[in-house]
Scaffold this active site. Structure first.
Site, short mmCIF file in Angstrom:
data_model
loop_
_atom_site.label_atom_id
_atom_site.label_comp_id
_atom_site.label_asym_id
_atom_site.label_seq_id
_atom_site.Cartn_x
_atom_site.Cartn_y
_atom_site.Cartn_z
N ASN A 1 0.88 -1.17 0.00
CA ASN A 1 0.00 0.00 0.00
C ASN A 1 0.91 1.22 0.00
O ASN A 1 1.43 1.63 1.04
CB ASN A 1 -0.89 -0.04 1.25
N LYS B 1 3.22 0.74 3.16
CA LYS B 1 2.92 -0.34 4.11
C LYS B 1 3.03 -1.66 3.38
O LYS B 1 2.69 -1.73 2.18
CB LYS B 1 1.50 -0.19 4.67
N ARG C 1 -2.54 -1.93 -3.55
CA ARG C 1 -3.76 -1.13 -3.37
C ARG C 1 -3.66 0.08 -4.30
O ARG C 1 -2.65 0.79 -4.29
CB ARG C 1 -3.84 -0.67 -1.92
N HIS D 1 -12.81 3.67 -0.24
CA HIS D 1 -12.82 2.68 0.86
C HIS D 1 -13.49 1.37 0.41
O HIS D 1 -13.99 0.61 1.24
CB HIS D 1 -13.61 3.19 2.10
N GLY E 1 -13.11 6.32 10.22
CA GLY E 1 -11.74 6.49 10.69
C GLY E 1 -11.40 7.96 10.57
O GLY E 1 -12.26 8.81 10.80
N ARG F 1 -11.90 16.61 6.95
CA ARG F 1 -12.66 16.94 5.73
C ARG F 1 -14.09 17.31 6.09
O ARG F 1 -14.68 16.71 6.98
CB ARG F 1 -12.68 15.76 4.76
N ILE G 1 -12.53 4.70 14.45
CA ILE G 1 -13.62 5.10 15.35
C ILE G 1 -14.63 3.95 15.47
O ILE G 1 -15.03 3.57 16.57
CB ILE G 1 -14.32 6.39 14.84
N GLU H 1 -8.05 -4.68 4.88
CA GLU H 1 -7.92 -4.47 3.44
C GLU H 1 -6.80 -5.33 2.86
O GLU H 1 -6.92 -5.86 1.77
CB GLU H 1 -7.68 -2.98 3.15
#
Ligand code: AMP
Length: 406
Positions: free
Chosen positions: A7, A14, A90, A179, A209, A240, A330, A383
């Site tokens: 990713n 990652k 990804r 997502h 998140g 955002r 979250i 993911e």
């Protein structure tokens, strides 16, 4: 078969090395602060953590360091790089072209490059990761898994903006959604937890998140999602704004704000941070709100209210809802936010089990009461597992993975 999942972002890469089909993570880690003086690799393997400062100027160098680390005699897990059979990447934007994961060839690369226009912060580093992996591992399959692909099933009535039609034809202006790998994964897991087939579930999946999006999943397919042409639309997020009246931007332009400033305002200074004035981190806001900090409370209330509106809207378009799923930082961890959101949507048949909710921190759990009409699940997103799964399937010879099993 060993599958490497990459990713690659603008400032970090990652990685997860999987043994497939067992889906066992052999090693994982990340290179962060790429391009800065203090870049660093963190590597997790055999239960140990290994951290090295390293000067990493770009994504290509990060890939080199990751591969070196994987074969390192002391901390690595591979004898040689050739043990890797396939690499899954990804990729954020696949435009209208990709409805599932694909084996990368020159045409796929050209398309990812073309869609960089729509995702300028993401597709270029994703592509840099692909190119670096191809140069180090030239003879194996490289697979692209798109964040937009799961949303390819959204019908036209839901993806068209009510703008002049030519803008869609000329510039591809429409809802794409993001997502998708996460929404797909948690929808599949929820179906499995209910003992249903993957195309046998209607769910509202809430990825909450630092970035947040909500998806309506009908018979296992995405039929609407809150993010749009870009990840700015939808519910408010860490920084955002989410949905707003576009005329606010014209009004601010008349007050002297230029486009660059407005972009930064909506993407980096709004959402929980903008409303609270103190933080984009829900943990911090929950603490402050409990001590009576009014704007932290306001940020939490607006966040919850807007999520309620999306859940209500998606319950209406789905007709019947089998499950509401929480994921993301979250969604997976905040007992408080889950309770607040569930209490706000009891009309759709959600009844939360308070004790089960309290116990469900960063683990898969059913948190509804026995008599709840709608199941409520906490499902930590994964993911990388979904990417490893698609990559494995394509490496084995399947020609396309439309909607993978994870
Ligand atoms: P993500 O982008 O999915 O990694 O989510 C990151 C966000 O999750 C953080 O910015 C926090 O706001 C939130 N978060 C993580 N842990 C908790 C927690 N225990 N309680 C509330 N929010 C949390």
């Amino acid at each position: 078969m060993k599958v490497l999942v990459i990713n690659a972002g603008s400032s970090s890469v990652k990685y997860h090395l999987y043994l497939m089909p067992e889906a066992e993570v052999l090693a994982h880690g990340f290179v962060e602060r790429i391009g800065e003086k203090t870049s660093e690799l963190s590597h997790f393997c055999h239960g140990n953590t290994y951290t090295v400062p390293a000067k990493v100027g770009n994504v290509g160098k990060a890939m080199e360091l990751i591969l070196q680390t994987l074969v390192d005699k002391e901390v690595g897990i591979l004898q040689q790089i050739s043990e890797i059979s396939a690499v899954g990447h990804r990729v954020v934007h696949g435009g209208e072209e990709f409805t599932g994961s694909v084996v990368i060839d020159e045409n796929v690369i050209a398309s990812i490059d073309k869609f960089a226009d729509l995702a300028p912060l993401h597709n270029p580093p994703n592509l840099a990761g692909i190119r670096a992996a191809q140069s180090h591992l030239p003879n194996i399959k490289q697979v692209a898994c798109f964040d937009t692909a799961f949303h390819a099933t959204i019908p036209k009535v839901a993806y068209m903006y009510a703008l002049p039609y030519e803008l869609y034809e000329k510039y591809g202006i429409r809802r794409y959604g993001f997502h998708g790998i996460s929404h797909r994964y948690v929808a599949r897991r929820a179906a499995a937890l209910m003992g249903k087939g993957k195309y046998d579930i209607n769910a509202i999946t809430c990825h909450l998140g630092n970035g947040c999006s909500i998806t309506a999943v009908k018979n296992g397919h995405s039929i609407d999602t809150s993010m749009g042409l870009t990840p700015l639309e939808g519910v408010p997020m860490g920084t955002r704004s989410g949905d707003l009246d576009p005329a606010i931007l014209f009004y601010l332009e008349e007050k002297g704000y230029d486009v660059k400033t407005l972009k930064s305002l909506c993407n980096k200074q709004s959402g929980l941070l903008g409303l609270s004035g103190v933080s984009n981190d829900m943990r911090e806001l929950e603490k402050l709100a409990s001590k009576g900090h009014e704007r932290a409370e306001l940020a939490i209330d607006v966040f919850c209210y807007r999520i309620k509106k999306y859940i209500g809207a998606y319950a209406a378009i789905l007709d019947t809802v089998d499950a509401v799923v929480f994921t993301g930082g979250i969604g997976e961890n905040s007992v408080f936010m889950r309770e607040k959101i569930c209490n706000a949507v009891t009309q759709i048949g959600v009844k939360l089990d308070l004790a089960a909710n309290k116990d469900a921190i960063a683990k898969e759990a059913e948190i509804n009461t026995k008599d709840s009409q709608v199941k409520v699940f906490v499902i930590p997103t994964n993911e990388q597992a979904a990417i490893a799964n698609d990559t494995y399937e394509l490496a084995k010879g399947r020609t396309s993975v439309l909607c993978g099993s994870l």
